[in-house]
Scaffold this motif. Structure first.
Motif, mmCIF file in Angstrom:
data_model
loop_
_atom_site.group_PDB
_atom_site.id
_atom_site.type_symbol
_atom_site.label_atom_id
_atom_site.label_comp_id
_atom_site.label_asym_id
_atom_site.label_seq_id
_atom_site.Cartn_x
_atom_site.Cartn_y
_atom_site.Cartn_z
ATOM 1 N N ILE A 184 -0.114 4.448 0.024
ATOM 2 C CA ILE A 184 -0.606 5.443 0.975
ATOM 3 C C ILE A 184 -0.166 5.071 2.388
ATOM 4 O O ILE A 184 0.187 5.936 3.193
ATOM 5 C CB ILE A 184 -2.147 5.590 0.887
ATOM 6 C CG1 ILE A 184 -2.657 6.662 1.856
ATOM 7 C CG2 ILE A 184 -2.849 4.266 1.164
ATOM 8 C CD1 ILE A 184 -2.164 8.049 1.578
ATOM 9 N N LYS B 249 -5.320 5.672 7.892
ATOM 10 C CA LYS B 249 -6.263 5.925 6.808
ATOM 11 C C LYS B 249 -5.905 4.995 5.647
ATOM 12 O O LYS B 249 -4.741 4.687 5.421
ATOM 13 C CB LYS B 249 -6.186 7.379 6.355
ATOM 14 C CG LYS B 249 -6.452 8.400 7.462
ATOM 15 C CD LYS B 249 -7.858 8.287 8.010
ATOM 16 C CE LYS B 249 -8.107 9.363 9.067
ATOM 17 N NZ LYS B 249 -9.454 9.226 9.695
ATOM 18 N N TRP C 81 -7.099 10.568 4.082
ATOM 19 C CA TRP C 81 -5.806 11.054 4.577
ATOM 20 C C TRP C 81 -5.636 12.530 4.256
ATOM 21 O O TRP C 81 -5.130 13.294 5.070
ATOM 22 C CB TRP C 81 -4.677 10.239 3.958
ATOM 23 C CG TRP C 81 -3.313 10.696 4.367
ATOM 24 C CD1 TRP C 81 -2.708 10.486 5.584
ATOM 25 C CD2 TRP C 81 -2.381 11.452 3.579
ATOM 26 N NE1 TRP C 81 -1.458 11.054 5.592
ATOM 27 C CE2 TRP C 81 -1.227 11.668 4.388
ATOM 28 C CE3 TRP C 81 -2.403 11.970 2.296
ATOM 29 C CZ2 TRP C 81 -0.122 12.370 3.925
ATOM 30 C CZ3 TRP C 81 -1.300 12.669 1.834
ATOM 31 C CH2 TRP C 81 -0.167 12.868 2.644
ATOM 32 N N TRP C 82 -6.064 12.935 3.056
ATOM 33 C CA TRP C 82 -5.962 14.330 2.626
ATOM 34 C C TRP C 82 -6.729 15.247 3.588
ATOM 35 O O TRP C 82 -6.223 16.291 4.011
ATOM 36 C CB TRP C 82 -6.506 14.452 1.206
ATOM 37 C CG TRP C 82 -6.452 15.831 0.624
ATOM 38 C CD1 TRP C 82 -7.434 16.784 0.681
ATOM 39 C CD2 TRP C 82 -5.368 16.426 -0.102
ATOM 40 N NE1 TRP C 82 -7.036 17.912 0.028
ATOM 41 C CE2 TRP C 82 -5.770 17.728 -0.458
ATOM 42 C CE3 TRP C 82 -4.108 15.958 -0.490
ATOM 43 C CZ2 TRP C 82 -4.954 18.583 -1.192
ATOM 44 C CZ3 TRP C 82 -3.291 16.819 -1.209
ATOM 45 C CH2 TRP C 82 -3.711 18.110 -1.541
ATOM 46 N N THR D 274 2.954 16.427 -1.925
ATOM 47 C CA THR D 274 1.641 16.462 -1.276
ATOM 48 C C THR D 274 1.558 17.592 -0.263
ATOM 49 O O THR D 274 0.511 18.231 -0.125
ATOM 50 C CB THR D 274 1.334 15.120 -0.582
ATOM 51 O OG1 THR D 274 2.394 14.786 0.327
ATOM 52 C CG2 THR D 274 1.172 14.014 -1.596
ATOM 53 N N SER E 187 -7.416 5.436 2.413
ATOM 54 C CA SER E 187 -7.685 6.067 1.115
ATOM 55 C C SER E 187 -7.024 7.438 1.084
ATOM 56 O O SER E 187 -6.815 8.080 2.127
ATOM 57 C CB SER E 187 -9.188 6.207 0.880
ATOM 58 O OG SER E 187 -9.757 7.189 1.726
ATOM 59 N N TRP E 188 -6.688 7.877 -0.105
ATOM 60 C CA TRP E 188 -6.041 9.179 -0.263
ATOM 61 C C TRP E 188 -6.951 10.310 0.182
ATOM 62 O O TRP E 188 -6.493 11.303 0.759
ATOM 63 C CB TRP E 188 -5.613 9.370 -1.726
ATOM 64 C CG TRP E 188 -4.476 8.493 -2.113
ATOM 65 C CD1 TRP E 188 -4.543 7.258 -2.692
ATOM 66 C CD2 TRP E 188 -3.077 8.764 -1.925
ATOM 67 N NE1 TRP E 188 -3.279 6.736 -2.883
ATOM 68 C CE2 TRP E 188 -2.360 7.645 -2.431
ATOM 69 C CE3 TRP E 188 -2.365 9.836 -1.403
ATOM 70 C CZ2 TRP E 188 -0.981 7.568 -2.416
ATOM 71 C CZ3 TRP E 188 -0.975 9.767 -1.391
ATOM 72 C CH2 TRP E 188 -0.301 8.654 -1.883
ATOM 73 N N SER E 189 -8.256 10.194 -0.061
ATOM 74 C CA SER E 189 -9.182 11.278 0.272
ATOM 75 C C SER E 189 -9.304 11.488 1.779
ATOM 76 O O SER E 189 -9.304 12.635 2.259
ATOM 77 C CB SER E 189 -10.565 10.998 -0.329
ATOM 78 O OG SER E 189 -11.108 9.782 0.165
ATOM 79 N N SER F 278 0.854 -1.195 0.000
ATOM 80 C CA SER F 278 0.000 0.000 0.000
ATOM 81 C C SER F 278 0.886 1.240 0.000
ATOM 82 O O SER F 278 1.612 1.496 0.966
ATOM 83 C CB SER F 278 -0.920 0.010 1.227
ATOM 84 O OG SER F 278 -1.573 1.263 1.350
#
Length: 266
Positions: A69, A153, A159-160, A249, A155-157, A67
Motif C-alpha cells: 500500500i 495511510k 487510503w480508499w 483501483t 491501511s487499504w480502508s 508495504s
C-alpha cells in the motif's frame, strides 16, 4: 458566508489565517508534514515575485519497507506530481497539493478565496489552484530542498476513503483539465484492454509482446526519471505492476463514487 459547515472546516481556518497574515507571501504545509530540509521555506518562497503569485511544490510520503500500500501511495503521488508539474511547466497548471503550496494573499483575495467551491468537501489546494492558476502567474519548485514528507495511510480502508474524496474533488476541475486527465487514464486502460483482445483474437503473440515491452520501456524511462527526481527510485522496478494495480483501483473508486458519493457540505 451562510453555510454552517464552513465554519468548522479547514477552508475557514485557512481564510482566518490569511486575513491575519501581515505579509503578502504565504507558504502552506499540512499538519502531518515535515520539510525535507531547513531551507524548505526559502526554497518555496524564492519563486514568488511580481509575476508569479502561485508556487507548486512536491509533497511526498514517508517510505515504509515491504508495504504494498505504501509503494502504491508513493507511485500514485509521484505520477500525479509528474503530471501537474509538467502541465504547469507547459503553461497549463491545473492543481497543487496543500502539503506543499505557496501563493500570495493578493492572489487569494483576487480569486475570492474559496468562495466558488465552499460547499465542496476538500479543494482548499487543488480547486483553488485550478481556478486561480494561469500560465503566467504559476511557478514550480523542483529543488529537493523544497520538498515535504507526509505520514502515509497504512491501511487499504483509510487510503480508499481518502481517494474517494480526492476523486470527488477532481470532478470539479475545469472541463479541459478533466478531458486531458481522462484521456490519459483511458490511454492506460485502453492499452491493456487492446493487448488482451489482440491475444484473444489470435494476433501474433510475439508482435503483441514486442509492443507491450516497447511501451513499458518508454514508461520506465519517462516515469522512472520523474520518480528518481522525487527520490522515489526504490519503486521504479515495480512500475508496470504498480500501474496496473493503480488502474484497477481507480476504476473501482470511480464505480464506488457513482454508487455512494462521499458526503458534501449541505
Amino acid at each position: 458566508v451562510n453555510n454552517e459547515s464552513f465554519w468548522g472546516n479547514k477552508k475557514y481556518a485557512l481564510t482566518l489565517g490569511i486575513k491575519k497574515a501581515v505579509n503578502d507571501h504565504l507558504v502552506f504545509i499540512d499538519a502531518d508534514c515535515v520539510p525535507n530540509s531547513n531551507e524548505w521555506l526559502s526554497s518555496m518562497a524564492m519563486h514568488l515575485s511580481e509575476q508569479k503569485s502561485i508556487v507548486l511544490g512536491y509533497g511526498g510520503y514517508q517510505k515504509i519497507k515491504n508495504s504494498l500500500i505504501n509503494a502504491l501511495i508513493r507511485f500514485e503521488t509521484g505520477i500525479t506530481a509528474i503530471q501537474y508539474f509538467s502541465y504547469a511547466m507547459r503553461g497549463n497548471p491545473y492543481m497543487g497539493v496543500g502539503r506543499n503550496l505557496a501563493y500570495t494573499a493578493t492572489q487569494f483575495y483576487s480569486s475570492s478565496g474559496f468562495m466558488s467551491h465552499m460547499k465542496i468537501m476538500g479543494g482548499d489546494d487543488d480547486l483553488f489552484v485550478n481556478e486561480a492558476a494561469t500560465k503566467t502567474n504559476t511557478a514550480v519548485s523542483l529543488d529537493e530542498k523544497s520538498f515535504t514528507v507526509s505520514q502515509p495511510k497504512t491501511s487499504w480502508s483509510t487510503w480508499w476513503k481518502q481517494k474517494k474524496r480526492h476523486i470527488n474533488t477532481a470532478s470539479h476541475y475545469k472541463s479541459k483539465h478533466k478531458l486531458l486527465l481522462g484521456l490519459f487514464y483511458f490511454s492506460q486502460i485502453g492499452f491493456l484492454v487492446s493487448a488482451i483482445l489482440a491475444l484473444l483474437f489470435g494476433m501474433n503473440w510475439i508482435l503483441v509482446l514486442s509492443v507491450v515491452l516497447l511501451r513499458y520501456l518508454f514508461f520506465w524511462i519517462v516515469v522512472g526519471k520523474g520518480l528518481f527526481r522525487f527520490r522515489e527510485s526504490d519503486i521504479i522496478i515495480l512500475l508496470p505492476f504498480l500501474e496496473i494495480l493503480l488502474i484497477g483501483t481507480q476504476l473501482a473508486l470511480y464505480v464506488s463514487n457513482m454508487v455512494h458519493r462521499p458526503k458534501q457540505w449541505n
